[in-house]
Design a protein around this motif. Sequence first.
Motif, PDB file in Angstrom:
ATOM      1  N   LYS A  37       0.850  -1.195   0.000  1.00 48.67           N
ATOM      2  CA  LYS A  37       0.000   0.000   0.000  1.00 48.67           C
ATOM      3  C   LYS A  37       0.885   1.245   0.000  1.00 48.67           C
ATOM      4  O   LYS A  37       2.004   1.218   0.505  1.00 48.67           O
ATOM      5  N   ASP A  38       0.361   2.348  -0.539  1.00 49.98           N
ATOM      6  CA  ASP A  38       1.098   3.613  -0.512  1.00 49.98           C
ATOM      7  C   ASP A  38       1.212   4.152   0.906  1.00 49.98           C
ATOM      8  O   ASP A  38       2.206   4.747   1.274  1.00 49.98           O
ATOM      9  N   GLY A  44      -2.257  -0.141  10.675  1.00 49.81           N
ATOM     10  CA  GLY A  44      -0.809  -0.001  10.531  1.00 49.81           C
ATOM     11  C   GLY A  44      -0.189  -0.977   9.552  1.00 49.81           C
ATOM     12  O   GLY A  44       1.034  -1.057   9.441  1.00 49.81           O
ATOM     13  N   ASN A  45      -1.012  -1.721   8.804  1.00 55.83           N
ATOM     14  CA  ASN A  45      -0.494  -2.677   7.830  1.00 55.83           C
ATOM     15  C   ASN A  45      -0.045  -1.947   6.574  1.00 55.83           C
ATOM     16  O   ASN A  45      -0.740  -1.074   6.061  1.00 55.83           O
ATOM     17  N   ASP A  46       1.131  -2.319   6.083  1.00 53.21           N
ATOM     18  CA  ASP A  46       1.697  -1.706   4.885  1.00 53.21           C
ATOM     19  C   ASP A  46       1.397  -2.499   3.620  1.00 53.21           C
ATOM     20  O   ASP A  46       1.733  -2.074   2.526  1.00 53.21           O
ATOM     21  N   GLY A  47       0.796  -3.646   3.761  1.00 55.05           N
ATOM     22  CA  GLY A  47       0.463  -4.464   2.608  1.00 55.05           C
ATOM     23  C   GLY A  47      -0.269  -5.715   3.040  1.00 55.05           C
ATOM     24  O   GLY A  47      -0.495  -5.946   4.230  1.00 55.05           O
ATOM     25  N   MET A  48      -0.670  -6.499   2.056  1.00 55.75           N
ATOM     26  CA  MET A  48      -1.325  -7.773   2.362  1.00 55.75           C
ATOM     27  C   MET A  48      -0.758  -8.859   1.471  1.00 55.75           C
ATOM     28  O   MET A  48      -0.197  -8.585   0.410  1.00 55.75           O
ATOM     29  N   GLY A  70       1.202  -7.438   6.129  1.00 56.76           N
ATOM     30  CA  GLY A  70       2.609  -7.172   6.352  1.00 56.76           C
ATOM     31  C   GLY A  70       2.823  -5.763   6.865  1.00 56.76           C
ATOM     32  O   GLY A  70       2.060  -4.850   6.536  1.00 56.76           O
ATOM     33  N   LYS A  71       3.853  -5.607   7.692  1.00 51.07           N
ATOM     34  CA  LYS A  71       4.234  -4.304   8.237  1.00 51.07           C
ATOM     35  C   LYS A  71       5.740  -4.163   8.097  1.00 51.07           C
ATOM     36  O   LYS A  71       6.486  -5.109   8.345  1.00 51.07           O
ATOM     37  N   ARG A  76       9.778   2.771   7.111  1.00 52.53           N
ATOM     38  CA  ARG A  76       9.229   2.362   5.820  1.00 52.53           C
ATOM     39  C   ARG A  76      10.115   2.910   4.705  1.00 52.53           C
ATOM     40  O   ARG A  76      10.420   4.101   4.680  1.00 52.53           O
ATOM     41  N   PRO A  77      10.581   2.061   3.770  1.00 53.11           N
ATOM     42  CA  PRO A  77      11.421   2.564   2.685  1.00 53.11           C
ATOM     43  C   PRO A  77      10.610   3.442   1.742  1.00 53.11           C
ATOM     44  O   PRO A  77       9.415   3.250   1.575  1.00 53.11           O
TER      45      PRO A  77
END
Length: 94
Positions: A37-38, A44-48, A70-71, A76-77
């Motif tokens: 995710k952007d 607080g999850n950055d993706g799935m 995923g976190k 965060r890069p």
Amino acid sequence: MNKGGILRLSLNVSNIDKNKLYKGKKGVYLNAAVLLKDEPDEYGNDGMIVQDVSQEERKQGIKGAILGNGKWAGQRPTGEQVAADIDDGDEIPF
């Protein structure tokens, strides 16, 4: 470790379609994808993580089962950091 960082994953293995598991030379495998995710979601999850589907299944509108989230561990890069890691000439971007 490279500039890309670590994405910690949490998988619900109960959601795996066991018919998608396949035997390889060194074990049993499952193809999956991480959809980043952007911005972090409300938890607080950055993706799935989703179970991968074939191109044919995608054309039929079939989506892979959601297996987890995923976190990023630590900072965060940025998009530039991730792109630089991919474009640095290595075969594998990590």
